[in-house]
Design an enzyme around this catalytic site. Sequence first.
Site, PDB file in Angstrom:
ATOM      1  N   GLY A 114      40.329  50.872  41.522  1.00 22.38           N
ATOM      2  CA  GLY A 114      39.662  50.812  42.811  1.00 22.38           C
ATOM      3  C   GLY A 114      38.187  50.482  42.737  1.00 22.38           C
ATOM      4  N   SER A 143      44.634  47.665  38.435  1.00 26.70           N
ATOM      5  CA  SER A 143      45.379  48.466  39.402  1.00 26.70           C
ATOM      6  C   SER A 143      46.797  48.707  38.902  1.00 26.70           C
ATOM      7  CB  SER A 143      45.425  47.743  40.749  1.00 26.70           C
ATOM      8  OG  SER A 143      46.250  46.585  40.659  1.00 26.70           O
ATOM      9  N   CYS A 144      47.519  49.556  39.601  1.00 24.51           N
ATOM     10  CA  CYS A 144      48.889  49.877  39.176  1.00 24.51           C
ATOM     11  C   CYS A 144      49.770  48.628  39.146  1.00 24.51           C
ATOM     12  CB  CYS A 144      49.495  50.943  40.083  1.00 24.51           C
ATOM     13  SG  CYS A 144      49.446  50.569  41.843  1.00 24.51           S
ATOM     14  N   ASN A 145      49.727  47.821  40.202  1.00 22.52           N
ATOM     15  CA  ASN A 145      50.547  46.612  40.236  1.00 22.52           C
ATOM     16  C   ASN A 145      50.156  45.644  39.134  1.00 22.52           C
ATOM     17  OD1 ASN A 145      52.604  46.567  42.277  1.00 22.52           O
ATOM     18  ND2 ASN A 145      50.999  46.662  43.826  1.00 22.52           N
TER      19      ASN A 145
END
Length: 343
Positions: A114, A143-145
């Site tokens: 973030g 990020s997670c994705n």
Amino acid sequence: MKKVRVGVAGYGTIGQRLADGVAMQGDMELVGVADVAPTLPVLALHEKGMPYKMFTAAPDKASLLTDKGIPVSGTLEDLIQSTDIMLDATSAGVGAVNKELYKKYGKKAIFQGGEKNDVADVFFHGYANYEKGLGQQFLKLTSCNTTGLIRAIDCIDRAVGVEKVAVTIIRRVADPGDYHRGLTNALQVAPAPTHQALDLMTIMPHIQATGILIHTPVTHGHIITAVVTPKEDIDKPELLDLFSKHPRIRVVRIADGFMGNASLFKYARDLGNPRGDMYEIAVWEESIVKSGRDIMFAINIPQEAVVIPENIDGIRAAMKMQLTRETGTAETNKYLGMGKWLK
């Protein structure tokens, strides 16, 4: 061997999982965690008997914690001074403020997806560019994705090379319990290209990437479909073999009952994983199809826990605990129990 001392700033969705992940590492010591208020994760930590020391990130508001009976071991600055490296899992923008404290005390730190890219020296991924993180003071995770997507693309790229990739991200709209996001019965399309495609190209600049993102009113995981153009032809059995050997990729079958993201979340709970966490991404065997040179597949991204292994990799790289991606990721995988499903 002296253990690397680690602190976690922010004990929310990611922070509590980072604390657990660090505590599982045999060559690391979790000094403590810091937060500002008795949120549900903090209250749960208290009810579990405070296995981790709590530090206040807002000294003038420490009573918010102590009034709930939560013992406070000091301030965020006290925690920072007691560590070798900090994992910053605070809300977007707070990490950039905390960075000044890390600089003040000459400490290393790892920031989450973030934060803006310029908060760190290196935009980091454990498998794709581990060596670039060696010895650096500040790393920023994807990020997670992006983390899960890069795992899959890197796996293919190291075997046969990847020329370009186009992705569609079916994105969960909120984490479980995020009521402030609202309850909807709609899909929302975001402008293309997605930041995940741009971030992938930042980490892997030799690959062309683009993508579309669609927000969906669900909470248990994202699903990404990827159309990959390899430099060398690869068929479905070969790709399955690559994925099946990767300790952070789980191959699943619709025929076995893995119908979607909720099936995987339930399976993780049935396995007894804390909170139903999954560190691995999953690829559906039946989703793999060929179209000319291109090969397409779908993966599940468990957004709450998928970045934990790469954060641990970041500690290993920044602290020069292991000097290669092979040895660094292998140590992380060992302590987290990654790849237990491999045959």
